[in-house]
Design an enzyme around this catalytic site. Structure first.
Site, PDB file in Angstrom:
ATOM      1  N   ASP A  59      16.006  69.087  60.752  1.00 59.84           N
ATOM      2  CA  ASP A  59      15.438  70.434  60.889  1.00 59.84           C
ATOM      3  C   ASP A  59      13.922  70.506  60.711  1.00 59.84           C
ATOM      4  OD1 ASP A  59      15.445  69.766  58.231  1.00 59.84           O
ATOM      5  OD2 ASP A  59      16.543  71.521  57.522  1.00 59.84           O
ATOM      6  N   HIS A  60      13.330  69.513  60.054  1.00 57.91           N
ATOM      7  CA  HIS A  60      11.901  69.616  59.747  1.00 57.91           C
ATOM      8  C   HIS A  60      10.992  69.082  60.854  1.00 57.91           C
ATOM      9  CE1 HIS A  60      13.242  70.558  55.730  1.00 57.91           C
ATOM     10  NE2 HIS A  60      12.010  70.636  55.275  1.00 57.91           N
ATOM     11  N   ASP A 101      15.601  68.278  48.847  1.00 59.24           N
ATOM     12  CA  ASP A 101      14.734  69.361  49.295  1.00 59.24           C
ATOM     13  C   ASP A 101      14.758  70.407  48.197  1.00 59.24           C
ATOM     14  OD1 ASP A 101      13.583  70.579  52.155  1.00 59.24           O
ATOM     15  OD2 ASP A 101      14.170  72.069  50.652  1.00 59.24           O
ATOM     16  N   ARG A 116       7.293  79.986  50.915  1.00 58.57           N
ATOM     17  CA  ARG A 116       6.030  79.417  50.436  1.00 58.57           C
ATOM     18  C   ARG A 116       4.883  79.840  51.315  1.00 58.57           C
ATOM     19  NH1 ARG A 116       8.427  73.570  49.035  1.00 58.57           N
ATOM     20  NH2 ARG A 116       9.376  74.353  47.124  1.00 58.57           N
ATOM     21  N   SER A 168       7.318  71.055  46.799  1.00 66.42           N
ATOM     22  CA  SER A 168       8.342  70.264  47.477  1.00 66.42           C
ATOM     23  C   SER A 168       8.943  69.150  46.633  1.00 66.42           C
ATOM     24  CB  SER A 168       7.693  69.665  48.713  1.00 66.42           C
ATOM     25  OG  SER A 168       8.402  68.547  49.158  1.00 66.42           O
ATOM     26  N   ARG A 191       9.369  66.272  48.023  1.00 70.67           N
ATOM     27  CA  ARG A 191       8.998  65.037  48.737  1.00 70.67           C
ATOM     28  C   ARG A 191       8.489  63.975  47.774  1.00 70.67           C
ATOM     29  NH1 ARG A 191       4.232  68.565  51.449  1.00 70.67           N
ATOM     30  NH2 ARG A 191       6.062  69.846  51.774  1.00 70.67           N
TER      31      ARG A 191
END
Ligand code: MIC
Ligand code: SF4
Length: 756
Positions: free
Chosen positions: A95-96, A160, A448, A643, A645
């Site tokens: 999706d990203h 996520d 965000r 995030s 990440r």
């Protein structure tokens, strides 16, 4: 039939007894969060209750979800763990990596082209290791999880930060870095500091222009971006019960923005309705049988201050629509105050784009409420002043919304319907003219709004609001438009007012979808081949990080002292950089390029202490690495906010940074640093941040005695030859110190596997 129904039933069959024993242990009624946490312990019940906010506890989550941008690194790590399949049900969602530009059809094709290598890699790894795979276009991870996998009383982790969305369906769902997910995929426990509990009592009922989003926008204003750190927020009360399940998802989703470990609601009839509408009667029936254990005990909600560490009360009858921003999601403004605040802040009043969607607000109900506003614009002959973009949350939502004519309403306003994907929310947006860096305002229903996030322009003022408010503001083209009181002038020169939105909680004709985009894995994936090309610029197999030599770090140079907010977007930007998420060396070229240097207030310009010259952060750091010189990064509060990440921890580690010393950390990032073998520590005395000068050299005095609870002493030598001794706190427990010693948690797993 729901996915993994047997696992869900197995959970429920043990729940009653687990709850009973926990109640006995704690000697009191339980919150819903406690029931879920204690029902998911890896080990047996302890002799004494866990201390909230301090005890590290091993949990056994029921499932894992990963999205394409983080799954690459998670799966590259998992491939090293030496397992043949994942130990708990896991899914990967693409999706990203899909840019929003010309609209869904064209954009999806072009993403399938440009990211083919990555999608193929993810598909083949998923197929090999028994992971469910959701193709590009299937939808945004959190919406797809809510529709298919979330279940009341379950525990899941996801790579996520908005995994927390599943709290809307009564889960404890927590965002983690890839290395944490790898532990659970490899059949090991998952460690978390036992959270504190914040109760939010919702009285009254949402009405008029106020939406679930406004609850969390208000909570963000109260708690700020770090007020929820280390806590689970549990919502309850009549206002909670009268709200839809997807509305609850919105509230939980954006709990990530206050730093909360997660947010959740007890099981209620809105969840049952949602489960049934999404084809999961089996889950609803099973949940109904244990429903009293899927929510708190009545005593808790009757006298909440006794059971929660903090209590917030919001009366929905009085709650006003909010618009939060710019640049931070906790700057909350009730619409009536926007006009004066915008003037004071010099925020551009003219709004150029209204964007609806993202994992936060892309349900059928959201689209229907926003569409009810859009329809009025057409019916009342209003010309829309801003451009409109829509990202539906999943193919199921999109297909159903199209069938029911909702998308057509937006198309009548010339809206662009983008792919069912993150798109502009993560900087995957080819916004025309953004490179001119003009000052402008946009409004969106995302969660965000950090600087540069949506379109890369540091001067874009991004504001967050409910989908219906986004629609109204975009139609009016004014940030200070208050639809409750203000009128608009239509094409015929008449004054018209927008009526309050109306929506449909669930599609009256039921959900429908042709191809939901799911690919089930092989039962035995041993013959599936995973290819990573040697010269690929997108993917790179990992080289293990070096273990610690057991000595004190000496002669450490300052790479950057970050000024103000330093989120994961500042440390490892998204947008165009997402293409390198599977290639550690290449993505390291974005390391800290968004962070502001405290000594010159510039981004990506730091002093190389070896040459005395200024250069970009990654270049300067590569020069230190080449010279074998260790470095340190210094930062302010809530460092690493945003995030999950782990690139934000792996890149500095890969480039040779040894220490991150800050006033405080955001939870996921702190764990990511630890997992990757980095020393992440905090100033014992916050003001010592001011002592740090550009040319300082750091010598650790007692790192060689690194042990739980023991502060670290550091000598800081300034260029005028004076020195200060400062102290730093850390939260490493013995296990985490082992990760540090081995160079990373993964190195430790590999070692243990080799021995076992
Ligand atoms: C985000 O919203 O920032 C992301 C992109 O979804 C991240 C994950 C990532 O960086 O890939 C998140 O929130 O964890
Ligand atoms: Fe995607 Fe945005 Fe949700 Fe992150 S916050 S998962 S980028 S839609």
């Amino acid at each position: 039939m729901a996915f993994d129904i047997e696992m869900i039933k197995a959970n429920y069959s043990l729940l009653k007894e687990r709850v009973r024993l926990t109640k006995k242990l704690l000697g009191r009624p339980l919150t819903s969060s406690e029931k879920i946490l204690y029902a998911h312990l890896w080990d047996n019940l302890p002799a004494n209750a866990f201390k909230r906010g301090s005890d590290y506890v091993n949990f056994a989550p029921d499932r894992i979800a990963c999205q394409d941008a983080t799954a690459q690194m998670a799966l590259l790590q998992f491939m090293q763990a030496g397992k043949t399949s994942v130990a708990v049900p896991t899914t990967v969602h693409c999706d990203h990596l899909i840019q929003a530009k010309d609209g869904a059809n064209i954009d999806l094709k072009s993403a399938n082209n440009s990211s083919a290598e990555v999608f193929n890699f993810l598909e083949s790894v998923s197929n090999k290791y028994g992971i469910g795979f959701w193709k590009p276009g299937a939808g945004i991870i959190h919406q797809v999880v809510l529709e298919n996998y979330a279940f009341p009383g379950g525990m899941m982790i996801g790579t996520d930060s908005h995994t927390v969305n599943a709290g809307g369906l009564g889960m404890v769902a927590i965002g983690v870095g890839g290395a944490d997910a790898v532990d659970v995929m490899a059949g090991m426990p998952w460690e978390l500091k036992f959270p504190k509990l914040i109760g939010v009592k919702l009285t009254g009922k949402l009405n008029g222009w106020t939406a679930p989003k406004d609850v969390i926008l208000k909570v963000a204003g109260i708690l700020t971006v770090k007020g929820g750190t280390g806590a689970i927020i549990e919502y309850f009360g009549p206002g909670a019960e009268s709200m839809s399940c997807t509305g609850k998802g919105t509230i939980c989703n954006m709990g990530a923005e206050v730093g909360a470990t997660t947010s959740t609601f007890g099981y209620d009839s809105s969840m049952e309705r949602y489960l049934r509408a999404t084809g999961r009667d089996d889950v609803a029936n099973a949940a109904n049988e244990v429903k009293e254990d899927l929510t708190a005990d009545a005593e808790v909600y009757n006298d909440p201050s006794k059971y929660f560490d903090q209590l917030i009360e919001i009366n929905l009858d009085e709650l006003m629509p909010h618009i939060n921003g710019p640049f931070t999601p906790d700057l909350a403004t009730p619409i009536g105050e926007m006009s004066s605040k915008a003037k004071k802040g010099d925020w551009p009043i003219k709004v150029e784009w209204g964007l609806i969607g993202s994992c936060t607000n892309s349900s059928y109900e959201d689209l229907s409420r926003a569409a009810s506003i859009a329809k009025q614009a057409v019916d009342k002959k209003l010309t829309t002043k801003a451009e409109f973009g829509i990202n539906p949350g999943s193919e199921q939502v999109r297909y159903t919304a199209e069938r029911d004519g909702l998308l057509e309403i937006f198309e009548d306003l010339d809206a662009k319907i983008f792919t069912n994907a993150c798109g502009p929310c993560i900087g995957q947006w080819a916004r025309e003219g953004a490179d001119k860096e003009e000052k402008n305002s946009i409004i969106h229903s995302f969660n965000r709004n950090f600087s540069k996030r949506a379109d890369g322009n540091p001067n874009t003022h991004a504001f967050v609001a409910s989908p219906e408010m986004v629609a109204a503001v975009a139609i009016s083209g004014r940030l200070d438009f208050n639809p409750i009181t203000d009128v608009l002038i239509n094409e015929d020169g008449e004054e018209v007012k927008l009526d309050a939105p109306v929506g449909l909680e669930l599609p009256p004709k039921g959900f429908d979808v042709k191809d939901n985009g799911y690919l089930a894995p092989e039962t035995d994936g041993s013959s599936v081949n995973v290819v990573v090309k040697k010269d690929s610029e997108r993917l790179e197999l990992l080289t293990p990080f070096e273990p610690w030599d057991g000595k004190n770090l000496k002669n450490v140079r300052l790479l950057i002292k970050a000024f103000g907010k330093c989120t994961t977007d500042h440390i490892s930007m998204a947008g165009p950089w997402l293409r390198f998420r599977g290639h550690l060396d290449n993505i390291s070229n974005n390391c800290f390029i968004g962070a502001v240097n405290a000594f010159n207030q510039k981004t990506n310009l730091v002093r190389n202490q070896l040459s005395g010259e200024y250069g970009g952060v990654p270049d300067v750091q590569r020069a230190y690495k080449a010279a074998g010189i260790p470095t340190i990064v210094v930062g302010d509060h809530n460092y690493g906010e945003g995030s999950s990440r782990e690139h934000a921890a792996m890149e500095p580690r890969h480039l040779g940074v040894k220490v991150v010393l800050v006033k405080s950390f955001a939870r996921i990032h702190e764990t990511n640093l630890k997992k990757q073998g980095m020393l992440g520590i905090t100033f014992k005395n916050e003001d010592d941040y001011d002592l740090i000068k550009e040319n300082d050299i750091f010598n650790f005095i007692n790192l060689s005695e690194f042990s739980p609870g023991k502060t670290l002493k550091i000598e800081v030598i300034h260029s005028n030859e004076t020195a200060d001794i400062i102290e730093a706190n850390h939260t490493y427990n013995q296990q985490q110190i082992e990760w540090y010693k081995e160079g990373s948690a993964l190195n430790l797993i590999k070692k243990e596997n080799a021995i076992g």
